[in-house]
Design a protein around this motif. Structure first.
Motif, PDB file in Angstrom:
ATOM      1  N   ALA A 170       0.387  -9.080  15.261  1.00  0.00           N
ATOM      2  CA  ALA A 170       0.998  -8.155  14.313  1.00  0.00           C
ATOM      3  C   ALA A 170       0.546  -8.263  12.983  1.00  0.00           C
ATOM      4  N   PRO A 171       0.454  -7.320  12.114  1.00  0.00           N
ATOM      5  CA  PRO A 171       0.217  -7.197  10.651  1.00  0.00           C
ATOM      6  C   PRO A 171       1.080  -8.231  10.037  1.00  0.00           C
ATOM      7  N   ILE A 172       0.344  -9.244   9.075  1.00  0.00           N
ATOM      8  CA  ILE A 172       1.189 -10.256   8.531  1.00  0.00           C
ATOM      9  C   ILE A 172       1.928  -9.533   7.516  1.00  0.00           C
ATOM     10  N   PRO A 173       3.088 -10.277   7.149  1.00  0.00           N
ATOM     11  CA  PRO A 173       4.213  -9.424   6.066  1.00  0.00           C
ATOM     12  C   PRO A 173       3.476  -9.259   4.785  1.00  0.00           C
ATOM     13  N   GLU A 174       3.941  -8.198   4.083  1.00  0.00           N
ATOM     14  CA  GLU A 174       3.458  -7.555   2.791  1.00  0.00           C
ATOM     15  C   GLU A 174       3.793  -8.907   1.974  1.00  0.00           C
TER      16      GLU A 174
ATOM     17  N   GLU B 257      11.133 -14.850   6.752  1.00  0.00           N
ATOM     18  CA  GLU B 257      11.700 -14.366   7.613  1.00  0.00           C
ATOM     19  C   GLU B 257      12.487 -12.980   7.244  1.00  0.00           C
ATOM     20  N   THR B 258      12.770 -12.746   6.197  1.00  0.00           N
ATOM     21  CA  THR B 258      13.380 -11.329   6.055  1.00  0.00           C
ATOM     22  C   THR B 258      12.358 -10.243   6.296  1.00  0.00           C
ATOM     23  N   LYS B 259      11.038 -10.357   5.630  1.00  0.00           N
ATOM     24  CA  LYS B 259      10.007  -9.553   6.116  1.00  0.00           C
ATOM     25  C   LYS B 259       9.743  -9.256   7.559  1.00  0.00           C
ATOM     26  N   THR B 260       9.797 -10.453   8.139  1.00  0.00           N
ATOM     27  CA  THR B 260       9.466 -10.331   9.645  1.00  0.00           C
ATOM     28  C   THR B 260      10.569  -9.704  10.220  1.00  0.00           C
TER      29      THR B 260
END
Length: 264
Positions: free
Chosen positions: A41-45, A96-99
């Motif tokens: 998956a794309p890594i978080p911003e 974790e929030t971004k994920t």
């Protein structure tokens, strides 16, 4: 059922350009009845990929095309093979929030998913655990020893199992002993049995599965599957479901090690 539920695709920036069709045809040739495409998956911003090529996951601009293409081939081969649309999602300590936001948005479009730890946090820095022996040596130097590196990996893995990432949190923990990838060059004097038991208990209590990943068999400095044999035995005693995955990054590797693992 003969299944391979950890397969990458041409959307992997550090993989091959083999087509989705090539993977599917290989699976049918080998007699598999079900596969999962689980692209990184794309890594978080705002997360800075620590690998030299910054190629740990596909870009967000590719994600919609990935989902569309896998859905298309799923329909195309519906009479020949069950194909799951999936992702391998990184658990990154501190993101974790971004994920969770990502999973809330894209989870409804997935049939399958894996939650993996590839990155270790040291203060405000992150390191890719499995990039190369040279990079692992740098991580060991940063953490102070091989044992401390293993300890940090298992600490992060426990967080990944316990953290509430929402309704669409992946149900399978990826390559649980990935930290062993370079073990022949960097042997660890500790077994971490108590910590691993704690992780497996968390997995058991949350009804999660384990990725029974054959890729380590073919890594020259590892030569064992993930989980390692002793961890595999502990998981079996706890009746944790083990789901075979080749972790193929090219079509010829689909199904790799299957006969070895299931002849035991």
């Amino acid at each position: 059922m003969k299944v391979d539920r950890h397969i990458h695709t041409p959307f992997c920036p550090h993989g091959s350009q083999d087509s989705l069709q090539a993977y599917v045809e290989k699976a049918i040739q080998l007699g598999f009845q079900e596969i999962s495409f689980t692209e990184h998956a794309p890594i978080p911003e705002n997360f800075v990929d620590p690998t030299p090529e910054q190629d740990s996951g596909m870009s967000m601009t590719q994600l919609e095309n990935y989902l569309k293409d896998v859905h298309h081939i799923k329909e195309q081969y519906a009479n020949d093979l069950k194909i799951n649309v999936g992702l391998e999602v990184d658990y990154i300590d501190g993101f974790e929030t971004k994920t969770t936001q990502f999973l809330n948005e894209y989870g409804p479009h997935l049939d399958d998913s894996i939650l993996s730890v590839h990155f270790l946090r040291f203060d405000r820095q992150y390191f890719c655990l499995d990039y190369s022996p040279e990079a692992f040596a740098h991580i060991v130097q940063k953490f102070g020893s091989v044992s401390k590196t293993y300890d940090k990996y298992y600490e992060t893995l426990l967080k990944s199992a316990n953290y509430d990432l929402g309704l669409f949190k992946p149900k399978r923990i990826g390559h649980i002993t990935l930290v062993h990838k370079f073990k022949k060059q960097f042997p660890c004097p500790n077994r971490f049995t108590e910590k691993i038991n704690t992780i497996l208990l968390a997995i058991q209590q949350q009804n999660l599965e384990l990725d029974y990943n054959a890729a380590g068999l073919f890594k020259p400095l590892c030569q064992e599957a993930y989980p390692a044999p002793d961890v595999l035995e502990l998981a079996r005693k706890k009746k944790i479901p083990l789901v075979y995955g080749s972790d193929a990054h090219c079509a010829k590797d689909l199904g790799q090690g299957y006969e070895t693992l299931f002849s035991c």
